[in-house]
Design a protein around this motif. Structure first.
Motif, PDB file in Angstrom:
ATOM      1  N   ASP A  47       0.810  -1.223   0.000  1.00 58.34           N
ATOM      2  CA  ASP A  47       0.000   0.000   0.000  1.00 58.34           C
ATOM      3  C   ASP A  47       0.842   1.270   0.000  1.00 58.34           C
ATOM      4  O   ASP A  47       0.304   2.375  -0.033  1.00 58.34           O
ATOM      5  CB  ASP A  47      -0.963   0.007   1.196  1.00 58.34           C
ATOM      6  CG  ASP A  47      -0.243  -0.174   2.527  1.00 58.34           C
ATOM      7  OD1 ASP A  47       0.949  -0.544   2.513  1.00 58.34           O
ATOM      8  OD2 ASP A  47      -0.871   0.058   3.575  1.00 58.34           O
ATOM      9  N   SER A  99       2.100   3.139  -4.258  1.00 56.71           N
ATOM     10  CA  SER A  99       1.505   4.266  -4.987  1.00 56.71           C
ATOM     11  C   SER A  99       2.131   5.608  -4.608  1.00 56.71           C
ATOM     12  O   SER A  99       1.942   6.598  -5.305  1.00 56.71           O
ATOM     13  CB  SER A  99      -0.010   4.314  -4.730  1.00 56.71           C
ATOM     14  OG  SER A  99      -0.277   4.501  -3.345  1.00 56.71           O
ATOM     15  N   LYS A 100       2.868   5.641  -3.487  1.00 53.73           N
ATOM     16  CA  LYS A 100       3.501   6.884  -3.058  1.00 53.73           C
ATOM     17  C   LYS A 100       4.806   7.161  -3.802  1.00 53.73           C
ATOM     18  O   LYS A 100       5.304   8.284  -3.783  1.00 53.73           O
ATOM     19  CB  LYS A 100       3.783   6.837  -1.550  1.00 53.73           C
ATOM     20  CG  LYS A 100       2.548   6.712  -0.675  1.00 53.73           C
ATOM     21  CD  LYS A 100       2.941   6.614   0.793  1.00 53.73           C
ATOM     22  CE  LYS A 100       1.723   6.431   1.692  1.00 53.73           C
ATOM     23  NZ  LYS A 100       2.118   6.307   3.117  1.00 53.73           N
ATOM     24  N   LYS A 117       6.211  10.380  -6.340  1.00 57.15           N
ATOM     25  CA  LYS A 117       5.403  11.574  -6.092  1.00 57.15           C
ATOM     26  C   LYS A 117       6.166  12.531  -5.183  1.00 57.15           C
ATOM     27  O   LYS A 117       6.888  12.102  -4.287  1.00 57.15           O
ATOM     28  CB  LYS A 117       4.065  11.205  -5.443  1.00 57.15           C
ATOM     29  CG  LYS A 117       3.146  10.407  -6.352  1.00 57.15           C
ATOM     30  CD  LYS A 117       1.834  10.099  -5.662  1.00 57.15           C
ATOM     31  CE  LYS A 117       0.902   9.311  -6.570  1.00 57.15           C
ATOM     32  NZ  LYS A 117      -0.383   8.987  -5.902  1.00 57.15           N
ATOM     33  N   THR A 173       7.578   6.528   2.081  1.00 54.32           N
ATOM     34  CA  THR A 173       7.013   5.256   2.510  1.00 54.32           C
ATOM     35  C   THR A 173       7.356   5.022   3.983  1.00 54.32           C
ATOM     36  O   THR A 173       8.084   5.804   4.600  1.00 54.32           O
ATOM     37  CB  THR A 173       7.574   4.099   1.659  1.00 54.32           C
ATOM     38  OG1 THR A 173       8.976   3.955   1.951  1.00 54.32           O
ATOM     39  CG2 THR A 173       7.382   4.373   0.174  1.00 54.32           C
ATOM     40  N   TRP A 183       9.851   2.671 -13.169  1.00 55.45           N
ATOM     41  CA  TRP A 183       8.916   1.885 -12.370  1.00 55.45           C
ATOM     42  C   TRP A 183       9.675   1.154 -11.263  1.00 55.45           C
ATOM     43  O   TRP A 183      10.901   1.224 -11.176  1.00 55.45           O
ATOM     44  CB  TRP A 183       8.188   0.879 -13.254  1.00 55.45           C
ATOM     45  CG  TRP A 183       9.054  -0.181 -13.852  1.00 55.45           C
ATOM     46  CD1 TRP A 183       9.300  -1.427 -13.373  1.00 55.45           C
ATOM     47  CD2 TRP A 183       9.823  -0.082 -15.065  1.00 55.45           C
ATOM     48  NE1 TRP A 183      10.148  -2.118 -14.190  1.00 55.45           N
ATOM     49  CE2 TRP A 183      10.488  -1.315 -15.241  1.00 55.45           C
ATOM     50  CE3 TRP A 183      10.012   0.928 -16.006  1.00 55.45           C
ATOM     51  CZ2 TRP A 183      11.325  -1.554 -16.329  1.00 55.45           C
ATOM     52  CZ3 TRP A 183      10.842   0.679 -17.102  1.00 55.45           C
ATOM     53  CH2 TRP A 183      11.494  -0.550 -17.248  1.00 55.45           C
TER      54      TRP A 183
END
Length: 456
Positions: free
Chosen positions: A392, A395-396, A399, A404, A434
């Motif tokens: 989870d 997705s951070k 950005k 995290t 990625w």
């Protein structure tokens, strides 16, 4: 026996219900059934007209919500509504200087010469437009030459009459309760708007008011963002020099240039040095992000030997790895082709991935730098055996200012900007970046850059 005309009229009514208006209604005789057929024909024409109006207005609304620029929407209005709204000219003006001035923003006319175009301005004080904006109600003038005769001081009316216009309908523009200007429909015929219903005109004006206000707010947002970028750039530049000076003085103290230090003094200066390094890293990241956001990220791509480039960066990061007993390995799958990149900018990307791998890995582990090439691009990867990233938290990544829950294993600093900057630089090169990770087993960060072709 049922009159056959009644059956046809029923079929016509059902067709209109489905939105179909291309039907034939026979009108024979002068009895009540024939009169019903005539009324049905007229109803069909009115409904078809209304259907076209709704569809056209819906298209304008769709364009507005899609963010098309105002001039494009106005041009679309001018061409799309002519089939059912009478006009030979449309003008669009906005209020400025807290409502004291009304200035023409856009106009389009069938007249060979236009007398009022973008930029024409007039004071609102004493103007007949004041009542329109105050009441929010449209105004219809069905004889402009006579109005000019009664109001000879009206410069805007004189100019419109010189264009050949003889009647007009003026709608106020109001967006989110804010009075912002006017929309003018004009015709070369007198009495064009005598029996007109103003509802559709007001709907068009209302929709255009929205895009104007959206445009104004967006422009203000751009200006504020630009001001923020300028402030950050100035602040970062002003801070970098004194911090670099402190860092240099610390280095001179630590290497004994001013005599030996006792243990406590050395400890305080080393802590100061770490703080300076952290602040310089943050400042450099802020400057990079500022350059990217303000559109000043300029690439100077050149043919680069990727293998040598990566080996030099591995050597640069080796001291930090050695201090944590981490080994850095380099593995290339096949021949490593040259790439066409901005070497200084790409250095930021690889350094960020390597320092992160070292930062979040424990002692006695391995960090692997891999390279794999295809015909058009090269994939560069950095893999560690560290703590990994929770699903989870993925997705951070990439950005701005996102962090995290993973913690540096030796208390190293993190700005939360490095991966965001890396993403922007890679994308500016036409590549992609990625990550893959498994909690407790490590992470892989990879990106692609283009292979240098024969021209480079």
């Amino acid at each position: 026996m049922v009159d056959e005309r009644i059956k046809l009229y029923r079929q016509a009514a059902l067709a209109m219900r489905r939105g179909e208006f291309d039907f034939d209604v026979p009108v024979v005789g002068d009895d009540e059934v024939a009169k019903l057929g005539s009324a049905l024909q007229e109803l069909g024409r009115v409904m078809e007209r209304k259907f076209e109006e709704v569809n056209t207005l819906s298209l304008v609304t769709e364009q507005i919500n899609a963010g098309l620029v105002l001039d494009e929407v106005l041009d679309h209005v001018y061409t799309s509504f002519r089939s059912f709204i009478p006009y030979d000219r449309i003008g669009f003006s906005l209020l400025e200087e807290d409502g004291r001035i009304v200035r023409a923003r856009w106009a389009r006319s069938e007249a060979p010469v236009m007398r009022i175009t973008g930029g024409y301005a007039a004071p609102m004080k004493g103007s007949s437009l004041q009542e329109i904006i105050d009441t929010g109600q449209p105004r219809i003038l069905n004889d402009l030459p006579q109005y000019l005769s009664d109001h000879p001081d009206s410069d805007s009316t004189r100019r419109i009459v010189e264009e050949g216009m003889k009647s007009s309908l003026t709608c106020p523009l109001v967006a989110l309760g804010k009075k912002i200007g006017f929309m003018f429909f004009s015709s070369v015929q007198k009495d064009t708007y005598r029996d007109i219903h103003t509802a559709l005109f007001l709907q068009i004006a209302g929709q255009l008011s929205i895009i104007v206000e959206k445009g104004r707010m967006y422009q203000q947002l751009l200006e504020l963002n630009d001001l923020k970028n300028k402030f950050l750039g100035m602040a970062a530049h002003d801070l970098r020099s004194p911090i670099a000076g402190i860092k240099m003085a610390n280095e001179m103290l630590l290497d004994g240039s001013f005599g030996a230090l006792n243990d406590m003094a050395r400890q305080f200066i080393q802590e100061s040095q770490r703080s300076c390094s952290g602040m310089l890293s943050l400042i450099n990241d802020l400057l990079s992000m500022n350059a990217i956001e303000s559109g000043h990220l300029k690439l100077n791509p050149e043919r680069t030997d990727l293998a040598e480039f990566l080996k030099s960066l591995i050597q640069l990061n080796s001291p930090a790895a050695i201090r944590k007993s981490i080994r850095i390995e380099f593995a290339a799958q096949g021949t490593v082709p040259p790439v066409y990149v901005d070497a200084e900018r790409l250095k930021q990307v690889v350094n960020n991935l390597l320092t992160n791998a070292i930062k979040y890995s424990g002692s006695h582990t391995v960090v692997s730098v891999g390279v794999a090439a295809t015909e058009k691009e090269v994939e560069i990867s950095v893999t560690d055996q560290g703590q990994g990233i929770a699903p989870d938290d993925m997705s951070k990544l990439f950005k701005e200012f996102s962090k995290t829950r993973a913690k540096p294993t030796a208390g190293e600093e993190s700005t939360g900007l490095g991966l965001a900057i890396a993403r922007r630089i890679v994308e500016a090169h036409g590549g992609k970046i990625w990550a893959h990770s498994e909690l407790g087993k490590g992470s892989t960060f990879a990106f692609t850059v283009p292979v240098a072709d024969a021209k480079h």
